[in-house]
Design an enzyme around this catalytic site. Sequence first.
Site, mmCIF file in Angstrom:
data_model
loop_
_atom_site.group_PDB
_atom_site.id
_atom_site.type_symbol
_atom_site.label_atom_id
_atom_site.label_comp_id
_atom_site.label_asym_id
_atom_site.label_seq_id
_atom_site.Cartn_x
_atom_site.Cartn_y
_atom_site.Cartn_z
ATOM 1 N N ASP A 36 0.834 -1.207 0.000
ATOM 2 C CA ASP A 36 0.000 0.000 0.000
ATOM 3 C C ASP A 36 0.869 1.258 0.000
ATOM 4 O O ASP A 36 2.093 1.180 -0.093
ATOM 5 C CB ASP A 36 -0.943 -0.021 1.202
ATOM 6 C CG ASP A 36 -2.327 0.519 0.850
ATOM 7 O OD1 ASP A 36 -2.428 1.718 0.553
ATOM 8 O OD2 ASP A 36 -3.290 -0.263 0.868
ATOM 9 N N HIS A 53 -4.221 5.656 3.939
ATOM 10 C CA HIS A 53 -4.881 4.516 3.309
ATOM 11 C C HIS A 53 -4.325 3.190 3.805
ATOM 12 O O HIS A 53 -5.063 2.279 4.199
ATOM 13 C CB HIS A 53 -4.693 4.658 1.794
ATOM 14 C CG HIS A 53 -5.425 3.673 0.950
ATOM 15 N ND1 HIS A 53 -4.892 2.464 0.576
ATOM 16 C CD2 HIS A 53 -6.640 3.739 0.368
ATOM 17 C CE1 HIS A 53 -5.749 1.817 -0.200
ATOM 18 N NE2 HIS A 53 -6.822 2.570 -0.343
ATOM 19 N N SER A 72 -11.085 -0.839 -1.767
ATOM 20 C CA SER A 72 -9.841 -0.938 -0.976
ATOM 21 C C SER A 72 -10.119 -1.466 0.418
ATOM 22 O O SER A 72 -9.276 -2.119 1.025
ATOM 23 C CB SER A 72 -9.188 0.439 -0.836
ATOM 24 O OG SER A 72 -8.373 0.731 -1.927
#
Length: 494
Positions: free
Chosen positions: A85, A119, A298
Amino acid sequence: DDVVKRMQIEIPKEEREQLKQSIPGQFAPEYELFVFDEALFKGVYTPNDPAFADPGKAWYLNAVHASQAWDITRGSEKITVAIVDNGFNLKHPELRGKVVQPYNVWTHSDEIFPQQVDHGTHVAGTALAVAGNGKGLCGIAPNCKFMPVQVADKRGMMTTTSALDGILYALYQGADVVNVSLCSQFAGLSQFPESAQQELIRSHFKEEERLWREIMRIAASHNSTIVVAAGNDNVLAGIEALQRPELFITVSAVDKNSQSFDKAGFSNYGPFSTVSAPGVDIYSSTGKNDYQAMTGTSMAAPIVAGAVALMKSMNDTITTKQIICILQSTGVETRGNIGKLIQLDKALEKVKSGEECVEPCNATVASGGDEGYVGSFEMEQQSGFFVFAYNTQNVPDKITIYEGIDTKGKIIFTYEGSTRKPLVANVQFNKPTVTVEIIGGERTYWEFLINCPGENFEVPSTDARRSQLEQERDRLQQELDRVNNELRRIGNSR
């Protein structure tokens, strides 16, 4: 890069195709090189707002029956999940005690830092956050280890190469599961009809598809399972080549507060959607000690990655093919042309039973370039006819279909001899399960469909076959032109 065995070079656009063809031969046979083009990636997310007692925050855990699954296992410390990521905050209390082998593909070091949009920390917490610490929520597999792999630079940029390096690092370091909540974005493509989108899948991004199929083979050789997000553009999954390999688990998102498990409005969908998981208002870790709700495929992908980690905690030799079969056969139906919603408890019970999983009919199986195949399919009824159809021009050396759950049953169909045209056969059976055996076809990509009895199946038309041949003719003509130009260049240089 001596860790993932890769070199990156920049060459003029007009010389790219020529060099891609010539470079591998110049290093053979000492080295077998795989040459591919670069592209940019983005995280697929939509931020929202800020445990267990709050049904609004814990809804996704309830939707996949996480509590019931944790009565069976909360995971094993022997199983490692790599999260590939944009970056991570490794000081977060949900993650800091479980980190192993961190890696930054840009600095080639263990230097890990979070991005402005956190994220990666959120994705990691969804899959792996610890249980019982009196904070936030726990992840799907709270007892498993966490391998953080950062693939974004300080500007937040991610590329095909950085994602590739991150995945390869995870595979070479022994990760059992690799979560990739990244993909290209196709904003505005949803306004085009599905037929146009299907043509993109058939004819575009083939170089990237070839690359990801190679990664699929490497993952299979390490018995590692790769989970990817389907994307958030409300288009067909599979336009992004990362979602095409059949042994990558591509995850779509279901909406919140939907009794019928509807597709989230943004989620990509279609035949390349392997399974689905909740993807709206997913509450998880961010920052040094914070929590936030985010929305997107995601967030759905790490729920499935956590599920795979739990399954491997019970059986560390289980194959990705079996994992996909179990998740699909134990999942619940959804609406919106996406894969079934996973049910953790039922999947773990299936693993615990040790029973071989039989795939449902209407399943598409592809070789990925590997040689041979044996698989069983549940026909959903005792007898009748079904269609066995090749969707590609390449057919392996021999195909045999047997009644029953193995290759010891009665032979009901056989074909021998290579051909380069779609093969369709109506096969009669008298048992609810059939087994397909394929011999040959190494490095030849083939794909077939087992169609449920009574279902409508569209046999490849003459027009479709003509289109395939015309595309092949054009490709060969381009290759011939390239060779002729090269011969002229050599001749002029004498």
